[in-house]
Design a protein around this motif. Sequence first.
Motif, PDB file in Angstrom:
ATOM      1  N   LYS A 345      56.002  43.642  27.341  1.00 16.56           N
ATOM      2  CA  LYS A 345      54.742  44.440  27.614  1.00 16.56           C
ATOM      3  C   LYS A 345      54.820  44.923  29.204  1.00 16.56           C
ATOM      4  O   LYS A 345      54.428  45.948  29.403  1.00 16.56           O
ATOM      5  CB  LYS A 345      53.332  43.520  27.414  1.00 16.56           C
ATOM      6  N   ILE A 346      55.278  44.194  29.948  1.00 14.63           N
ATOM      7  CA  ILE A 346      55.429  44.618  31.354  1.00 14.63           C
ATOM      8  C   ILE A 346      56.535  45.805  31.435  1.00 14.63           C
ATOM      9  O   ILE A 346      56.097  46.854  31.808  1.00 14.63           O
ATOM     10  CB  ILE A 346      56.067  43.559  32.349  1.00 14.63           C
ATOM     11  N   ASP A 347      57.581  45.586  30.589  1.00 11.20           N
ATOM     12  CA  ASP A 347      58.382  47.005  30.576  1.00 11.20           C
ATOM     13  C   ASP A 347      57.677  48.060  29.971  1.00 11.20           C
ATOM     14  O   ASP A 347      57.925  49.238  30.486  1.00 11.20           O
ATOM     15  CB  ASP A 347      59.716  46.702  29.745  1.00 11.20           C
ATOM     16  N   HIS A 348      56.799  47.929  29.051  1.00  9.27           N
ATOM     17  CA  HIS A 348      56.036  48.907  28.467  1.00  9.27           C
ATOM     18  C   HIS A 348      55.305  49.790  29.526  1.00  9.27           C
ATOM     19  O   HIS A 348      55.217  51.002  29.427  1.00  9.27           O
ATOM     20  CB  HIS A 348      55.221  48.380  27.307  1.00  9.27           C
ATOM     21  N   TRP A 349      54.583  49.067  30.546  1.00 10.35           N
ATOM     22  CA  TRP A 349      53.649  49.545  31.305  1.00 10.35           C
ATOM     23  C   TRP A 349      54.555  50.147  32.426  1.00 10.35           C
ATOM     24  O   TRP A 349      54.195  51.308  32.826  1.00 10.35           O
ATOM     25  CB  TRP A 349      52.574  48.690  31.744  1.00 10.35           C
ATOM     26  N   VAL A 350      55.691  49.616  32.783  1.00  9.89           N
ATOM     27  CA  VAL A 350      56.583  50.469  33.678  1.00  9.89           C
ATOM     28  C   VAL A 350      57.188  51.676  33.118  1.00  9.89           C
ATOM     29  O   VAL A 350      57.175  52.642  33.872  1.00  9.89           O
ATOM     30  CB  VAL A 350      57.878  49.464  34.104  1.00  9.89           C
ATOM     31  N   ARG A 351      57.432  51.813  31.853  1.00 12.47           N
ATOM     32  CA  ARG A 351      58.014  52.851  31.304  1.00 12.47           C
ATOM     33  C   ARG A 351      57.006  53.945  31.359  1.00 12.47           C
ATOM     34  O   ARG A 351      57.273  54.928  31.575  1.00 12.47           O
ATOM     35  CB  ARG A 351      58.493  52.769  29.781  1.00 12.47           C
ATOM     36  N   LYS A 352      55.788  53.531  31.291  1.00 14.88           N
ATOM     37  CA  LYS A 352      54.653  54.641  30.955  1.00 14.88           C
ATOM     38  C   LYS A 352      54.297  55.139  32.562  1.00 14.88           C
ATOM     39  O   LYS A 352      53.304  56.160  32.675  1.00 14.88           O
ATOM     40  CB  LYS A 352      53.592  53.843  30.308  1.00 14.88           C
ATOM     41  N   GLY A 353      54.950  54.320  33.576  1.00 13.79           N
ATOM     42  CA  GLY A 353      54.578  54.612  34.892  1.00 13.79           C
ATOM     43  C   GLY A 353      53.141  54.084  35.345  1.00 13.79           C
ATOM     44  O   GLY A 353      52.548  54.579  36.588  1.00 13.79           O
ATOM     45  N   TYR A 354      52.594  52.993  34.777  1.00 12.58           N
ATOM     46  CA  TYR A 354      51.309  52.493  35.356  1.00 12.58           C
ATOM     47  C   TYR A 354      51.693  51.167  36.317  1.00 12.58           C
ATOM     48  O   TYR A 354      50.863  50.713  36.778  1.00 12.58           O
ATOM     49  CB  TYR A 354      50.516  51.861  34.241  1.00 12.58           C
ATOM     50  N   LEU A 355      52.715  50.696  35.901  1.00  9.99           N
ATOM     51  CA  LEU A 355      53.154  49.367  36.463  1.00  9.99           C
ATOM     52  C   LEU A 355      54.643  49.750  37.252  1.00  9.99           C
ATOM     53  O   LEU A 355      55.431  50.493  36.709  1.00  9.99           O
ATOM     54  CB  LEU A 355      53.516  48.210  35.788  1.00  9.99           C
ATOM     55  N   GLN A 356      54.699  48.916  38.383  1.00 11.30           N
ATOM     56  CA  GLN A 356      56.094  48.974  39.090  1.00 11.30           C
ATOM     57  C   GLN A 356      56.562  47.667  39.292  1.00 11.30           C
ATOM     58  O   GLN A 356      55.638  46.655  39.482  1.00 11.30           O
ATOM     59  CB  GLN A 356      56.041  49.990  40.092  1.00 11.30           C
ATOM     60  N   LYS A 357      57.911  47.500  39.389  1.00 13.92           N
ATOM     61  CA  LYS A 357      58.610  46.232  39.604  1.00 13.92           C
ATOM     62  C   LYS A 357      59.248  46.283  40.693  1.00 13.92           C
ATOM     63  O   LYS A 357      59.823  46.992  41.273  1.00 13.92           O
ATOM     64  CB  LYS A 357      59.613  45.496  38.670  1.00 13.92           C
ATOM     65  N   SER A 358      59.146  45.060  41.583  1.00 15.81           N
ATOM     66  CA  SER A 358      59.808  45.077  42.866  1.00 15.81           C
ATOM     67  C   SER A 358      60.302  43.475  43.048  1.00 15.81           C
ATOM     68  O   SER A 358      59.429  42.815  43.329  1.00 15.81           O
ATOM     69  CB  SER A 358      59.158  45.494  43.987  1.00 15.81           C
ATOM     70  N   GLY A 359      61.427  42.963  42.730  1.00 16.44           N
ATOM     71  CA  GLY A 359      61.785  41.614  42.994  1.00 16.44           C
ATOM     72  C   GLY A 359      61.135  40.886  41.815  1.00 16.44           C
ATOM     73  O   GLY A 359      61.124  41.362  40.627  1.00 16.44           O
ATOM     74  N   THR A 360      60.470  39.934  42.287  1.00 18.73           N
ATOM     75  CA  THR A 360      59.694  38.973  41.277  1.00 18.73           C
ATOM     76  C   THR A 360      58.024  39.526  41.119  1.00 18.73           C
ATOM     77  O   THR A 360      57.099  39.231  40.620  1.00 18.73           O
ATOM     78  CB  THR A 360      59.424  37.711  41.781  1.00 18.73           C
ATOM     79  N   LYS A 361      57.674  40.899  41.768  1.00 17.24           N
ATOM     80  CA  LYS A 361      56.396  41.174  41.853  1.00 17.24           C
ATOM     81  C   LYS A 361      56.198  42.459  41.083  1.00 17.24           C
ATOM     82  O   LYS A 361      56.984  43.217  40.803  1.00 17.24           O
ATOM     83  CB  LYS A 361      55.892  41.702  43.319  1.00 17.24           C
ATOM     84  N   ILE A 362      55.019  42.397  40.494  1.00 19.91           N
ATOM     85  CA  ILE A 362      54.507  43.711  39.536  1.00 19.91           C
ATOM     86  C   ILE A 362      53.376  44.221  40.099  1.00 19.91           C
ATOM     87  O   ILE A 362      52.388  43.276  40.628  1.00 19.91           O
ATOM     88  CB  ILE A 362      54.302  43.537  38.193  1.00 19.91           C
ATOM     89  N   SER A 363      53.255  45.379  40.425  1.00 21.67           N
ATOM     90  CA  SER A 363      51.975  46.024  40.969  1.00 21.67           C
ATOM     91  C   SER A 363      51.706  47.233  40.008  1.00 21.67           C
ATOM     92  O   SER A 363      52.559  47.916  39.734  1.00 21.67           O
ATOM     93  CB  SER A 363      51.995  46.051  42.207  1.00 21.67           C
ATOM     94  N   LEU A 364      50.372  47.759  40.161  1.00 20.12           N
ATOM     95  CA  LEU A 364      49.897  49.170  39.619  1.00 20.12           C
ATOM     96  C   LEU A 364      50.520  50.143  40.350  1.00 20.12           C
ATOM     97  O   LEU A 364      50.710  49.849  41.661  1.00 20.12           O
ATOM     98  CB  LEU A 364      48.404  49.064  39.577  1.00 20.12           C
TER      99      LEU A 364
END
Length: 381
Positions: A345-364
């Motif tokens: 699910k995280i990857d889905h929102w990252v691909r959509k451009g709504y979430l970003q990942k940085s190390g162990t963090k996810i943010s909008l």
Amino acid sequence: MNGLYIHIPFCTKICGYCDFATVAGSARLFGEYVDLLLREAERRFGENPHFIRHLETAYFGGGTPSVLPPREFERLVLGLESLGVGFRHLQEVDWECNPDSATDENLQAAISLGVNRISLGVQTFDNELLKAIGRRGTAEQARDALRRILRLPDLSGKKIRSSADLMFWLPGQTLAGFERDVRELAETGIGHVSFYGLTLNPRTVLGMRFEQGKISLDEGLYARMYRSGVQILQDYGLERYEVSNFAKWGEESLHNRNYWRRGEYLGLGPGAHSFRGNQRLAAPSRYLEWKKWVLAGCLESKMEIDRLGKKERLCEKIWLSLRTREGLDLQTLDSEEVTQISCRKIDHWVRKGYLQKSGTKISLCGDGWLWMDSVVEDLIP
Ligand code: SF4
């Protein structure tokens, strides 16, 4: 970090969209209210002395704290001080005010008693819109109050920290009109701005009009206003650090940040919420019921208590962290919690451009801020 919230439920007039625990035009209750608040504080601080000793922020919110006359406000502050709240030593003491009651006398009284951050409810600089949403006060009063607040020193002689609220998606408001409001506010050099889209509760005057089809709101305009407001504030150096809050460096609200970080807080007054351990507690919200509860000894068993289980705690962590710029650090979750958040699910929102990942963090990111509810609901197990 520990925070104290003190609710002042009085307003000169109830705004057309307001769904808070407020009481209109009740000057005769001011004295009684301060007595009752102090009684509640004495009782509840007594049960938790450790909490008060480690207090870092206090927030006078409402309602409209600035409608309380200076002598009653002083009695309240001195009374709370005698119960152990060292206002002058706290990192932050916030006080909300509205333009029509932000008189020099009220502002000076608040500062002399230890207030070091002032939040002004502007909402819009358009007099027609103020009327349409049933707000008291005028744009001229808001401009005048802002000018005076921005010049005020706090007790240490430094410029007082300040914030102002705007609203958008108001009936009849145009994109250009909202952009003018944001620009005018940012031009003042203020260090903190909050803006909120109108929410229509069917119990409010505007909510009823909406249900009856007397007002309509354009869904697409909400997103355009939000995006544009964010951009204008960024151009003036006010960075988004929470979905509705923007600040210059070092001007963030410490009291509110404590809520988003799930720090403990104690709320006084009708409907005020508290968070302790893994319990959320709320006092009775209607004035008369709250008064009876205080007179009967503020029994915790008569409060609304929500005991958070493992699942609720995880939901809160996701919900509250993702509203902030820092986002959610998966490292702060225990191993059982991490396994409950789906990487797919995280990857889905990252691909959509709504979430970003940085190390162990996810943010909008991007439009994820606009559709935060959908992202969070999807991630919540
Ligand atoms: S001033 Fe604020 S609390 Fe008071 S009625 Fe208006 S929206 Fe509600």
